[in-house]
Structure formats: structure tokens, C-alpha cells
Scaffold this active site. Structure first.
Site, PDB file in Angstrom:
ATOM      1  N   CYS A   1       1.681   8.616  -4.807  1.00  0.00           N
ATOM      2  CA  CYS A   1       1.046   9.924  -4.772  1.00  0.00           C
ATOM      3  C   CYS A   1       0.664  10.277  -3.358  1.00  0.00           C
ATOM      4  CB  CYS A   1      -0.138   9.980  -5.725  1.00  0.00           C
ATOM      5  SG  CYS A   1      -1.511   8.996  -5.180  1.00  0.00           S
TER       6      CYS A   1
ATOM      7  N   ARG B   1       0.679   3.259  -3.517  1.00  0.00           N
ATOM      8  CA  ARG B   1      -0.019   2.751  -4.699  1.00  0.00           C
ATOM      9  C   ARG B   1       0.861   1.911  -5.630  1.00  0.00           C
ATOM     10  NH1 ARG B   1      -4.219   7.125  -6.774  1.00  0.00           N
ATOM     11  NH2 ARG B   1      -5.409   5.271  -7.261  1.00  0.00           N
TER      12      ARG B   1
ATOM     13  N   ASP C   1       2.051  -4.102  -8.044  1.00  0.00           N
ATOM     14  CA  ASP C   1       2.495  -5.507  -8.012  1.00  0.00           C
ATOM     15  C   ASP C   1       1.409  -6.495  -8.457  1.00  0.00           C
ATOM     16  OD1 ASP C   1       1.280  -4.572  -5.642  1.00  0.00           O
ATOM     17  OD2 ASP C   1       2.099  -6.201  -4.443  1.00  0.00           O
TER      18      ASP C   1
ATOM     19  N   ARG D   1      -9.481  17.507 -11.549  1.00  0.00           N
ATOM     20  CA  ARG D   1      -9.251  16.146 -12.040  1.00  0.00           C
ATOM     21  C   ARG D   1     -10.518  15.298 -11.988  1.00  0.00           C
ATOM     22  NH1 ARG D   1      -3.328  14.276 -10.605  1.00  0.00           N
ATOM     23  NH2 ARG D   1      -4.058  12.701 -12.042  1.00  0.00           N
TER      24      ARG D   1
ATOM     25  N   LYS E   1     -15.651   9.527 -14.039  1.00  0.00           N
ATOM     26  CA  LYS E   1     -14.218   9.642 -14.354  1.00  0.00           C
ATOM     27  C   LYS E   1     -13.557   8.270 -14.338  1.00  0.00           C
ATOM     28  CE  LYS E   1     -11.320  10.806 -10.860  1.00  0.00           C
ATOM     29  NZ  LYS E   1     -10.271   9.827 -10.556  1.00  0.00           N
TER      30      LYS E   1
HETATM   31  N1  EPU Z   1      -2.814  -2.115  -4.473  1.00  0.00           N
HETATM   32  C1  EPU Z   1      -1.645  -2.829  -4.312  1.00  0.00           C
HETATM   33  N2  EPU Z   1      -1.074  -3.346  -5.427  1.00  0.00           N
HETATM   34  C2  EPU Z   1      -1.589  -3.192  -6.662  1.00  0.00           C
HETATM   35  C3  EPU Z   1      -2.788  -2.471  -6.822  1.00  0.00           C
HETATM   36  C4  EPU Z   1      -3.388  -1.946  -5.691  1.00  0.00           C
HETATM   37  O1  EPU Z   1      -1.141  -2.992  -3.198  1.00  0.00           O
HETATM   38  O2  EPU Z   1      -0.997  -3.705  -7.628  1.00  0.00           O
HETATM   39  C5  EPU Z   1      -3.454  -1.547  -3.284  1.00  0.00           C
HETATM   40  C6  EPU Z   1      -3.500  -0.009  -3.350  1.00  0.00           C
HETATM   41  O3  EPU Z   1      -2.259   0.541  -2.928  1.00  0.00           O
HETATM   42  C7  EPU Z   1      -4.630   0.312  -2.424  1.00  0.00           C
HETATM   43  C8  EPU Z   1      -5.606  -0.852  -2.672  1.00  0.00           C
HETATM   44  O4  EPU Z   1      -4.823  -1.889  -3.272  1.00  0.00           O
HETATM   45  O5  EPU Z   1      -4.177   0.263  -1.099  1.00  0.00           O
HETATM   46  C9  EPU Z   1      -6.771  -0.529  -3.549  1.00  0.00           C
HETATM   47  O6  EPU Z   1      -6.324   0.036  -4.744  1.00  0.00           O
HETATM   48  P1  EPU Z   1      -7.111  -0.114  -6.111  1.00  0.00           P
HETATM   49  O7  EPU Z   1      -6.210  -0.785  -7.077  1.00  0.00           O
HETATM   50  O8  EPU Z   1      -8.448  -0.693  -5.858  1.00  0.00           O
HETATM   51  O9  EPU Z   1      -7.285   1.396  -6.531  1.00  0.00           O
HETATM   52  P2  EPU Z   1      -7.034   2.011  -7.938  1.00  0.00           P
HETATM   53  O10 EPU Z   1      -7.619   1.140  -8.969  1.00  0.00           O
HETATM   54  O11 EPU Z   1      -5.626   2.426  -8.081  1.00  0.00           O
HETATM   55  C10 EPU Z   1      -9.304   3.240  -8.097  1.00  0.00           C
HETATM   56  C11 EPU Z   1      -9.755   4.656  -8.271  1.00  0.00           C
HETATM   57  C12 EPU Z   1      -9.470   5.432  -7.019  1.00  0.00           C
HETATM   58  C13 EPU Z   1     -10.217   4.757  -5.866  1.00  0.00           C
HETATM   59  C14 EPU Z   1      -9.794   3.289  -5.761  1.00  0.00           C
HETATM   60  C15 EPU Z   1     -10.566   2.523  -4.699  1.00  0.00           C
HETATM   61  C16 EPU Z   1      -9.391   5.039 -10.621  1.00  0.00           C
HETATM   62  C17 EPU Z   1      -8.691   5.814 -11.657  1.00  0.00           C
HETATM   63  N3  EPU Z   1      -9.033   5.283  -9.369  1.00  0.00           N
HETATM   64  O12 EPU Z   1      -7.908   3.314  -7.846  1.00  0.00           O
HETATM   65  O13 EPU Z   1     -10.063   6.720  -7.252  1.00  0.00           O
HETATM   66  O14 EPU Z   1      -9.881   5.416  -4.669  1.00  0.00           O
HETATM   67  O15 EPU Z   1      -9.999   2.625  -7.020  1.00  0.00           O
HETATM   68  O16 EPU Z   1     -11.895   2.482  -5.008  1.00  0.00           O
HETATM   69  O17 EPU Z   1     -10.285   4.270 -10.931  1.00  0.00           O
HETATM   70  C18 EPU Z   1     -10.321   9.018  -6.950  1.00  0.00           C
HETATM   71  O18 EPU Z   1     -11.171   8.992  -7.862  1.00  0.00           O
HETATM   72  O19 EPU Z   1     -10.152  10.007  -6.214  1.00  0.00           O
HETATM   73  C19 EPU Z   1      -9.470   7.839  -6.744  1.00  0.00           C
HETATM   74  C20 EPU Z   1      -8.309   7.888  -6.092  1.00  0.00           C
END
Ligand code: EPU
Length: 431
Positions: free
Chosen positions: A116, A121, A124, A396, A22
């Protein structure tokens, strides 16, 4: 609306082929916008999130067709689109089309993603990176309005190795002029997959899979054909299903190297694991023992497996501690598992789990995708019947979870039930 009913207490056994990822597919479904022409993605999981993302592309002029697990996406006429706010907000990765749209049409307007259930999330890192690449992004009345006179290569340091920010900025940088270096980049397999896809389209990316990624901008990308690799999180969930039921399950079509944290932690808990080039087998002939887990960016223990692992540890002997360091509130499973007889208490960001001899079936509610998976696992191991509500969250990330688990001998059924959804909405953003 539907519920899952599970008659627990049967060890699962057998083999399964793990479907496409996914999270890898969702990242590719932003990057496709970069190339004029028709890109074909094979092995795309047919999940609510991928369907929503594919339909979102149509708002920007893409023509999308699903044919037997493959997605044909014609991005010949990408334009500044008008998209429905609810759709955009329902999946977080909608936001990741901003960079590709900027690269392709120089302008984009997109409703801001929400927080969420698992945490705030923020975006920035994405915004800072896009600004460094030469985009002007403003938030006006709840929407991001982004424009650029031409993206330029830049040096970008991420304060945290965010998977999403790394993927989004990579997808913007490939068509920027000059060199972009992303420091402290995420090294998740889904980032490496995206880089491989972009390179196949003609991008010049080096270092994906390490914390420094270098991108040499090119003028144009070509559409391509690409196969989405297996879903390591579904694979992990089904391994845990084998272990929690004291069964014997083999997951195939996977890359065992992507599962080292989970495999090692299962071994530490006393499960028996074997692996081959593209499979892992788990069995748990004896009661497992409590362990400590701390979620970390890849290759650390994945936050996405934290809740399913907690379900497993409710039945392990002794005390376990599961510390969540990535998201502030990925805890929706705790109260529900306790309804089933688990003994979990929250101490700061750690769940302290006192192992119990048995769980008992109950009516429980999924609060998010992985909490839902955790409740299914608990239901499989519990005595009696468990009813899991809010199945739309599970849908999902797991395609017909009941069929997959049934193929391993579980007694689980999906039942249409208009009255049994809780107040959690269908469109709440997770994933
Ligand atoms: N974060 C920030 N600022 C940003 C981006 C991220 O503070 O601009 C923080 C987030 O709040 C979090 C941390 O950085 O505390 C890590 O977030 P990351 O950006 O790595 O996560 P993501 O890309 O939003 C993806 C997966 C998530 C998975 C995470 C961690 C997708 C669609 N989602 O999210 O998957 O938990 O990486 O590996 O790729 C799931 O599949 O259930 C799911 C939530």
C-alpha cells in the site's frame, strides 16, 4: 465521494470522548472466528475498515449484526468460504483470518494482501510463524491456500516486533496443541487487548504486553462479551489538533499510559499537558519549538502519529527532524503540506522541517489515512480555506472527523462532490 472544506485559524477548545480503537477491533474481528456461538463486541468504531472486516466474516459463515455500537457475531457455523478478492485486498487485516480459520476448520483460502501507499508491508513473519505452528501455506495464482492436520505449539521468534504478526500468531496458537512461545513479540496495547479478549474466551495466554508471550493451547474457546478500548491514535490526533491551533483540548475515556511518547514529545515542543486517570488535556498558549522525532515500535513514538506530528511541526519555531523507521514510504503528506506553505524536505527516511510562520489554505489530497489526518490538522491551523480530497482514506480511521472537530469549534464541513476525488481508489489497502 466527498471532500472536507476547512476554514482555518480558530483555536480549538473543549472536551471529547474518544471512540473505540480501530486497530484493536480489527484484530478482535479475526479472533471471533475461533469460538462457536455469538460473541458480542461493544464500542466497535463504525468505520469503513471495521464494516468491511465484519462483512468479510459473513463469507466464512458468520452472522453479523450491528446494534448501537455493538457487534453481535454468531460464529456457530464457520466454514471455508468464498470471498471477494477486492474486499479482502482492501484491508490488510483480512489476512489475519487465515490463522483462526486454520484453527477452526483446518483449511483456508484467501487472496494475498497487497502493498500500500505507506510501504510494501510483507507478510513473511505471519507465514513463517504459521508454518512453525504446523500449517502448510502455499501461494497459488495470487491466493494463499492453507491447510493443517492440526496446529501444534511452537517456539516462534519474530525478526521484528510486528503488531500484526503477533496478533495473528496468537490467534492461531490458542487452539494449537501444547505450548507456543512468541519471542520478540510486539507489546502494543492492541496486542494486550487481543490477549485479554482471547483469555476471556478461555485461552491461556501469559506475558502479553512483554516481548515474550506464552500460550498454552486449549481444545475449545467460548464466545464472550468484550468492550473495545479507546483509540489511542484518534486520541493523539485530537490532542495534536488542540496543540496545532494553539487551543485547549481534553480527550477523555483514554489510558494516558498509552500516550507517553506523544505526551512527552508535545511537552518537549513547549505544549502544556495535564493528565488524570482517564484523560489528557493539551494547550499551546505559545508558539511551539522544533524537535526531533524517531518512530519506533511501542512504547516508542508511533508511526501512526508521525504524519500528524509533522503537520504540527511545520509551524514550530526552528528546524525539526522526523525520522520514519517503520514504513518506507509514509510520506504522502509532505508534498501536500508544502502546497500549504510548509517547508519540508525529505532526506533518506527523515523529513527535515523548517518551521514557517503560517500555513495557507489550499486544495490537497489525502494519500492514506494518517496523511489525511495530517492535512486536516494543517487546514485547521492555516489561513483561509483548505479543501481535503480523498476523504475515504480518513473515514477508514476516524468516524465523522468533521463532527468531532466541529464539536471543538472548528469550521469544517463535509461536502458531497462527485468530481473531486483524485485517482486514488477506494479500495487501496492501508491500516
Ligand atoms: N513486517 C514485515 N513482515 C511481516 C509483518 C510486518 O516485514 O510479516 C514489517 C512491516 O512491513 C513494517 C513493520 O514490520 O515495516 C511493522 O509492521 P506491523 O506488522 O507492526 O504493522 P501492522 O500490524 O501491519 C499495525 C497497524 C498500523 C500501524 C502498525 C505499527 C492495524 C490494522 N494496523 O499494522 O496502523 O501503523 O501496526 O504500529 O493494526 C493505521 O492505523 O494507520 C495503521 C497503518
Amino acid at each position: 465521494m466527498s471532500i472536507l472544506t476547512i476554514s482555518g485559524g480558530r483555536p480549538l477548545s473543549g472536551e471529547l470522548e474518544v471512540p473505540g480503537s480501530k486497530n484493536a477491533a480489527l484484530a478482535l474481528l479475526s479472533a471471533v472466528l475461533l469460538a462457536e456461538g455469538t460473541t458480542v463486541l461493544h464500542n466497535v468504531p463504525y468505520l469503513s475498515d471495521t464494516r468491511i472486516k465484519a462483512s468479510l466474516l459473513e463469507c466464512f459463515g458468520a452472522k453479523v449484526a450491528w446494534r448501537e455500537g455493538s457487534l453481535f457475531i454468531d460464529c456457530s457455523n464457520v466454514r471455508l468460504g468464498d470471498c471477494d478478492e477486492e474486499t479482502v485486498r482492501s484491508i490488510r487485516t483480512s489476512f489475519y483470518v487465515l490463522g483462526p480459520l486454520l484453527a477452526r476448520v483446518g483449511k483456508a483460502v484467501l487472496p494475498a494482501p497487497g502493498g500500500c501507499k505507506i510501504g510494501a508491508r510483507p507478510v513473511d513473519f505471519h507465514l513463517k510463524g504459521l508454518a512453525l505452528l504446523g500449517a502448510d501455506v502455499e501461494l497459488q495464482s495470487g491466493s494463499y491456500i492453507a491447510k493443517t492436520t492440526g496446529l501444534q505449539g511452537a517456539e516462534i521468534y519474530l525478526d521484528f516486533p510486528s503488531a500484526g504478526a503477533t496478533q495473528h500468531l496468537l490467534s492461531a496458537a490458542v487452539l494449537a496443541k501444547g505450548v507456543t512461545v512468541i519471542q520478540n513479540a510486539a507489546i502494543e496495547p492492541e496486542v494486550t487487548t487481543l490477549a485479554a479478549f482471547l483469555n476471556r474466551m478461555g485461552a491461556r495466554i501469559e506475558g502479553a504486553g512483554t516481548s515474550t508471550i506464552t500460550v498454552l493451547g486449549v481444545d475449545k474457546l467460548q464466545p464472550c462479551e468484550f468492550r473495545v478500548p479507546h483509540d489511542r491514535l484518534q486520541a493523539g490526533t485530537y490532542l495534536l489538533a488542540g496543540a496545532i491551533t494553539g487551543g485547549d483540548v481534553t480527550v477523555r475515556g483514554i489510558m494516558p499510559d498509552n500516550q507517553t511518547a506523544l505526551v512527552n514529545k508535545l511537552k518537549e515542543a513547549g505544549a502544556v499537558l495535564n493528565e488524570g486517570p482517564d484523560w489528557i488535556r493539551v494547550s499551546a498558549p505559545k508558539r511551539l519549538r522544533g524537535i526531533r522525532i524517531k518512530t519506533m515500535p511501542y512504547p516508542g513514538f508511533p508511526t501512526d502519529m508521525q504524519q500528524p506530528m509533522a503537520a504540527l511541526l511545520t509551524l514550530a519555531e526552528g528546524t525539526s527532524v522526523v525520522e520514519e523507521t517503520i514504513y518506507e514510504s509514509r510520506i504522502g503528506h509532505i508534498q501536500e503540506l508544502n502546497r500549504m506553505g510548509a517547508k519540508i524536505r525529505l532526506e533518506g527516511r527523515s523529513s527535515v522541517i523548517q518551521g514557517v510562520d503560517r500555513l495557507r489554505g489550499a486544495t490537497v489530497e489525502a494519500s492514506d489515512l494518517r496523511a489525511g489526518a495530517a492535512l486536516c490538522l494543517a487546514g485547521l491551523a492555516a489561513e483561509g480555506e483548505t479543501i481535503v480530497k480523498n476523504v475515504h482514506f480518513i473515514d477508514r480511521g476516524y468516524e465523522s472527523i468533521e463532527q468531532t472537530l466541529s464539536s471543538l469549534g472548528a469550521r469544517i464541513e463535509r461536502v458531497a462532490s462527485p468530481d473531486m476525488e483524485s485517482t486514488a481508489t477506494q479500495t487501496e489497502s492501508t491500516g
